[in-house]
Design a protein around this motif. Structure first.
Motif, PDB file in Angstrom:
ATOM      1  N   GLN A  10       0.828  -1.206   0.000  1.00  0.00           N
ATOM      2  CA  GLN A  10       0.000   0.000   0.000  1.00  0.00           C
ATOM      3  C   GLN A  10       0.865   1.261   0.000  1.00  0.00           C
ATOM      4  O   GLN A  10       0.576   2.226  -0.719  1.00  0.00           O
TER       5      GLN A  10
ATOM      6  N   SER B 209       0.849   0.326  -4.774  1.00  0.00           N
ATOM      7  CA  SER B 209       0.258  -0.779  -5.544  1.00  0.00           C
ATOM      8  C   SER B 209      -1.267  -0.664  -5.516  1.00  0.00           C
ATOM      9  O   SER B 209      -1.868  -0.224  -4.524  1.00  0.00           O
ATOM     10  N   SER B 210      -1.902  -1.047  -6.611  1.00  0.00           N
ATOM     11  CA  SER B 210      -3.362  -0.983  -6.698  1.00  0.00           C
ATOM     12  C   SER B 210      -3.987  -2.080  -5.831  1.00  0.00           C
ATOM     13  O   SER B 210      -3.322  -3.062  -5.475  1.00  0.00           O
ATOM     14  N   GLN B 211      -5.270  -1.888  -5.511  1.00  0.00           N
ATOM     15  CA  GLN B 211      -5.974  -2.900  -4.719  1.00  0.00           C
ATOM     16  C   GLN B 211      -5.983  -4.249  -5.430  1.00  0.00           C
ATOM     17  O   GLN B 211      -5.880  -5.301  -4.795  1.00  0.00           O
ATOM     18  N   GLU B 212      -6.114  -4.231  -6.757  1.00  0.00           N
ATOM     19  CA  GLU B 212      -6.119  -5.495  -7.528  1.00  0.00           C
ATOM     20  C   GLU B 212      -4.775  -6.194  -7.408  1.00  0.00           C
ATOM     21  O   GLU B 212      -4.715  -7.419  -7.248  1.00  0.00           O
ATOM     22  N   GLU B 213      -3.689  -5.417  -7.518  1.00  0.00           N
ATOM     23  CA  GLU B 213      -2.349  -6.005  -7.405  1.00  0.00           C
ATOM     24  C   GLU B 213      -2.137  -6.603  -6.014  1.00  0.00           C
ATOM     25  O   GLU B 213      -1.615  -7.720  -5.861  1.00  0.00           O
TER      26      GLU B 213
END
Length: 516
Positions: free
Chosen positions: A165, A169-173
């Protein structure tokens, strides 16, 4: 001669000792049949229910007690915990089952010896018990280690998530990486996206490897409850072989179908001890229970009177046989392809199985406060066909699926839709779940986790059939039918008396089974 073989009319009253008694499914059935029952139960919540229901109870682990503590009990009943064998045939469950069968064979060999001394028999039992206790102690240490590793792994996982976080990084990643970690898929800690997390990922993976090793060790040791299924057999052996004690006049044990091989081995030992036995796989809806549930039952009686099969009184539920457009509520259409099931063993026509709505409507006649729902469908909390996303369903006009400890999580929707019923109708109450198990609607469910108590219980109506069958063999078919009809009526209208105080080990004074 056995007391049972000389039972007068009206039927004799028996003093029953119920091991692993739960909230009182067998006990309330015995009560309406006029017998005196004492239960041993280690779950405090189930004891609270038993106390409120007026069921005589000793609290504690059955293994702490012995048959010699209750020399005046005439009948032994019980249903030892079944979790060990619910996966019998695969992995740990199969090994646990094989272990128990070997233990039973050792005990059988001991009681079969010519002029076997009580000291020799009890020595074998002590060796078995000591081995099981040592395995249980080792399993506890390993479980404590497992909890520690799981806690450390959780900390590592949170640290990885926080680092991802912070680096944007994205939530999907993040979701994908954490999912890969949970499933133990290989992640390259040297990759450009994860290089800064190398040590965290390596530590997390190492903990995962250690956790898998711990699980393998636990599986090898087996479930510490495995030895509980041996307890009823040992109690029968002790009463039959220990000097100064008299054998039980009858034994009734029940559990899930996976335990049937254990009951069959039990039957061999009981035959050596002078009992006539019968094992039977019983379908609860075939005995008037508004629920499909299978139980493996062992029945034994001291002496020379054979035990025939318990005759089914109702038709079995076969959902796949209901023709399109037929009314399932009649309980008739779904049995047409099986003409041989139209009559019971005595040539008497079977009744239709009992639906949920029929049982709940009758209960509302006794307790009008129960919800009066429109036509509904029960959507199970469990997946079906191996797919957790596909929930089993049963309409209101057929028997319930097996009532489990998760019964309160089942959704009730309008029949033929996926639309939930209003909140006050959307779940079964404890009283209703109890009714589906054939407990009286007035049964005073108490303590915590009432759904688990209900799901674990013996259906009282099934217990009525078995107890009457084993304890009253002298009745004619007509007398037995009349006896059961009256007992079912008494069960439905049963109300609790005064609450009783639960006893503990050592509190023998004044108890009718202890003689002190």
């Amino acid at each position: 001669m056995s007391h049972i073989e000389n039972a007068p009319h009206p039927p004799a009253v028996f003093r029953i000792l119920d091991l692993f008694a739960g909230p009182g499914g067998l006990d309330v059935a015995a009560d309406v049949l006029g017998h005196q029952v004492t239960g041993i139960e280690w779950d405090k919540d189930a004891c609270a229910t038993r106390s409120a229901a007026g069921m005589d109870t000793f609290y504690g682990d059955v293994r702490k007690y012995s048959a010699a503590n209750f020399p005046h009990a005439q009948v032994l009943t019980g249903g030892p915990p079944c979790q060990t064998f619910t996966v019998a045939g695969h992995g740990a469950g199969r090994r646990a089952l094989d272990d128990v069968l070997r233990y039973i064979e050792r005990l059988h060999a001991a009681v079969s010896m010519d002029e076997a001394e009580w000291g020799d028999i009890s020595r074998i039992w002590r060796e078995i018990s000591t081995g099981l206790e040592e395995r249980a102690a080792e399993a506890k240490k390993i479980k404590d280690e497992k909890l520690e590793v799981e806690a450390r792994r959780s900390v590592q996982r949170k640290a990885i998530k926080k680092s991802l976080q912070e680096r944007g990084s994205s939530q999907e990643e993040i979701k994908g990486i954490l999912k890969a970690l949970r499933s133990s898929r290989e992640l390259d800690p040297e990759g450009p996206d994860l290089k800064s997390l190398k040590h965290l990922i390596e530590d997390y993976s190492a903990l995962g490897t250690r956790l898998n090793d711990i699980k393998a060790r636990l599986e090898e040791l087996g479930d510490e409850r495995t030895g509980l299924v041996l307890q009823p057999l040992w109690w029968v052996i002790e009463r039959s072989r220990r000097p100064g004690l008299k054998p039980y006049e009858a034994v009734v044990l029940e559990q899930v179908p996976a335990v049937m091989p254990v009951w069959e081995k039990y039957a061999e030992v009981l035959a050596t001890l002078g009992y006539r036995t019968r094992t039977q796989l019983m379908f609860t809806e075939a005995f008037g229970v508004p629920q499909t549930r299978k139980r493996a039952v062992l029945m034994a009686r001291l002496g020379e009177t054979d035990i025939p099969e318990v005759a089914e009184t109702h038709k079995r539920y076969r959902p796949w046989a209901v023709p399109t457009g037929s009314s399932a509520a009649t309980g008739q259409a779904n049995t047409l392809p099986w003409g041989t099931e139209e009559e019971n063993l005595h040539g008497t026509p079977k009744e239709a199985w009992v639906s949920m709505e029929t049982a709940l409507k009758k209960a509302r006649g006794i307790a009008p406060r129960l919800p009066d729902r429109p036509a509904f469908t029960v959507v199970s909390n469990y997946g079906t066909g191996g797919d957790p996303g596909v929930r089993g369903q049963r309409d209101h006009d057929v028997p319930s699926a097996t009532v489990t400890g998760k019964v309160s999580r089942n959704r009730l929707v309008h029949k033929g839709t996926d639309t939930d019923l209003p909140d006050e109708f959307g779940r079964f109450t404890p009283a209703e779940a109890g009714v589906l198990q054939t407990f009286p609607v007035a049964y005073p469910w108490s303590g915590n986790d009432q759904s688990q108590q209900i799901g674990n219980a013996v259906p009282p109506r099934l217990a009525l059939h078995v107890l009457r069958h084993v304890l009253e063999p002298e009745l004619t078919d007509e007398e037995a039918r009349a006896r059961l009809e009256q007992a079912v009526a008494d069960l439905e209208s049963w109300k609790p008396g005064e609450p009783v105080k639960v006893r503990e080990y050592g509190q023998w004074e004044g108890h009718p089974l202890t003689g002190r």
